[in-house]
Scaffold this active site. Sequence first.
Site, PDB file in Angstrom:
ATOM      1  N   ASP A 240       0.864  -1.186   0.000  1.00  0.00           N
ATOM      2  CA  ASP A 240       0.000   0.000   0.000  1.00  0.00           C
ATOM      3  C   ASP A 240       0.897   1.231   0.000  1.00  0.00           C
ATOM      4  O   ASP A 240       2.118   1.112  -0.110  1.00  0.00           O
ATOM      5  CB  ASP A 240      -0.953  -0.028   1.216  1.00  0.00           C
ATOM      6  CG  ASP A 240      -2.311   0.589   0.878  1.00  0.00           C
ATOM      7  OD1 ASP A 240      -2.325   1.758   0.456  1.00  0.00           O
ATOM      8  OD2 ASP A 240      -3.337  -0.106   1.013  1.00  0.00           O
TER       9      ASP A 240
ATOM     10  N   HIS B  57      -3.092   3.059  -4.605  1.00  0.00           N
ATOM     11  CA  HIS B  57      -2.466   2.597  -3.346  1.00  0.00           C
ATOM     12  C   HIS B  57      -1.022   2.130  -3.567  1.00  0.00           C
ATOM     13  O   HIS B  57      -0.570   1.193  -2.922  1.00  0.00           O
ATOM     14  CB  HIS B  57      -3.289   1.454  -2.728  1.00  0.00           C
ATOM     15  CG  HIS B  57      -4.556   1.932  -2.077  1.00  0.00           C
ATOM     16  ND1 HIS B  57      -4.620   2.362  -0.791  1.00  0.00           N
ATOM     17  CD2 HIS B  57      -5.822   2.069  -2.568  1.00  0.00           C
ATOM     18  CE1 HIS B  57      -5.862   2.724  -0.486  1.00  0.00           C
ATOM     19  NE2 HIS B  57      -6.616   2.565  -1.555  1.00  0.00           N
TER      20      HIS B  57
ATOM     21  N   GLU C 291     -10.090   2.426  -4.980  1.00  0.00           N
ATOM     22  CA  GLU C 291      -9.773   3.840  -4.750  1.00  0.00           C
ATOM     23  C   GLU C 291      -8.613   4.337  -5.606  1.00  0.00           C
ATOM     24  O   GLU C 291      -7.706   5.011  -5.107  1.00  0.00           O
ATOM     25  CB  GLU C 291      -9.434   4.049  -3.255  1.00  0.00           C
ATOM     26  CG  GLU C 291     -10.586   3.687  -2.348  1.00  0.00           C
ATOM     27  CD  GLU C 291     -10.208   3.703  -0.869  1.00  0.00           C
ATOM     28  OE1 GLU C 291     -11.021   4.178  -0.077  1.00  0.00           O
ATOM     29  OE2 GLU C 291      -9.111   3.218  -0.511  1.00  0.00           O
TER      30      GLU C 291
HETATM   31  C1  ACM Z   1     -10.849  -0.665   0.881  1.00  0.00           C
HETATM   32  O1  ACM Z   1     -11.327  -0.630   2.039  1.00  0.00           O
HETATM   33  N1  ACM Z   1     -10.269   0.401   0.357  1.00  0.00           N
HETATM   34  C2  ACM Z   1     -10.952  -1.857   0.078  1.00  0.00           C
END
Ligand code: ACM
Length: 628
Positions: free
Chosen positions: A197, A271, A348
């Site tokens: 991440d 991410h 995201e």
């Molecule tokens: C997430 O909680 N962004 C998958």
Amino acid sequence: MKHVLYLLLLMISTSIQAQETALNLIPQPAEIQQNNGTFTLTKSAKVSFNKPEIQAIAEMLVNKINIPTGFKIKAIAGNKGTIQFVLNQNSDAKLGKEGYTLVSTSKSIVITANQPAGLFYGMQTLIQLLPKEIESKEVVKMNWVIPAVKITDFPRFAWRGLMLDVSRHFFTKEDVMKYIDEMARLKFNTFHWHLTDDEGWRIQIRSLPKLTETGAWRVQRYGHFGDRDFPKPGEDATEGGFYTQEDIRDVVKFAAERNITIVPEIDIPGHSMAAIAAYPELSCKKDTSTRVSPGCKFSEWYGNGTYKMNVENALNPSDENVYVFLDKVFTEVAALFPGQYIHVGGDECYKGYWAENEDCQALMKKLGIRHVEDLQGYFMNRVEAILKKNGKKLIGWDEILDGGISPEATVMSWRGVKGGIEAAKMGHDVVMSPTTFAYLDYVQGERTVDPPIYASLRLSKCYSFEPVPEGVDAKYILGGQGNLWTEQVPTLRYAQYMTFPRAWALSEVYWSPKESKNWDNFIRRVESNFERSDMAEINYSKAIYDPIIKTSLKEGKLLLTMESEAPDLDLYYTIDDAMPDAFTSKYTHAVQLPAGPITLRVISYRNGKPLGHLITLRREDLEKRAAK
Ligand code: ACM
């Protein structure tokens, strides 16, 4: 008179019997029949196994029970044990791959199953049938009594998972193994390992050494995640860590011994700040000053689900070198993890930098794509081809549906169950892990007591989860999982606190028959498991003892209502700046609070003893709560 006496006697005897034999199994087995009598484990007991491939399970049990009993029980080949593990010669269709039967009588305990996995779960049930002292790390002198039962048990769903985020906080290999061991006790079978991440890349990729030399380390920061200062130029990155490929192999083996498949997640194309810190050329802006984020505010959220990333954290989908990079990453990941799935994230992803990038625009033109959002579909299809080449199946967060994905892809529904419903209707396999029922990072108790995070999720809400939404063909719902994001989880002890007891609820949601769901029965077992967890030194939250405080404003009048999740609690409160105790006002029904700058103080008691936290809310807090 005689009749009354008889009835009274009957009531007393049945209640004594119920007390003696109350089972506290989690998750609740599919079928339990309680019989008269008990089995007592003594030092002359033997544990037998009828096939070499289940010797390890018999030995696991022996190693476990010899610690607190002080016995020197041995595992022996054959079928002569007082405790017998029996792998069926002929498969019992009802038990499937993971089911088992456990029959305890005064003479023996026999566990049978079609596969080693079932015997492993039968062993977990047996351990839960033993007194809680079985979890002691020291010898305890006592009678090791097990009630006589016949249990036939098998799971409702094939995918029963927990996710641990090791990027926002790095957990050592030993921590991860402990977490996996705790999952296995609850008959979870899937460990989703969120390995990469913005805050750290945690898996060694031999052909791309900078991923861990640079990407696994960030500057030291304290304080609430999202509010921390950005790295300063030249500041040393000293916090973090990563797993070597040797470590990964050890964890995979440890998990397999506990019937747990690991699903590794490499979260792309968003991410990816840690990867970009290592290889800035993979992004659109190629900013060489990009650092691994220590949890600073690099994004702006606009409240309607839209957001902007002030620091670029997405890979560039128009750059062929990105796919060369991903080919290297996934080839090594695929070789390390024997499971069929690799999770590719997909959540995201901010596309603002793609929209401004000439190469991305040229690619969109070439592909006939009008919306930059749909470039993610192109990217994910390229990634799926890489996984396929390595013999793996793609699973991703529900955003993978946005730009189109092949029907073979499995969708993990997190933004509620909406994505899961849509995916199942399109014929995708689905794993349900919605924020609304399964996000273990959310606050589980009173928001002024537990450290704050995005939202709240109580145990009772987790327990109420039904993974198969109405109108959806159940065959597409593989199961579900709970997700522990660790932005605000700095230690394994605290990871346990956030995970339990909510994962007990989820284990039951994913394992037990829907028809057996019963909150009153469950909460009794939860309280019993608190004592067992104390013995095992596994942390958990006691939020069920805290009052749930709600207020409403009607015509300028502030109305207070309180309830609790645990049964038989008395809630005592004050509004006169005195400390509450069992002699102050006891809450019985909604209270209209008087005008003025009052402060509410509440504490729960049971049988005259304080149980929960003292909760203190000033008038402005109470009014704010009413507005919600
Ligand atoms: C997430 O909680 N962004 C998958």
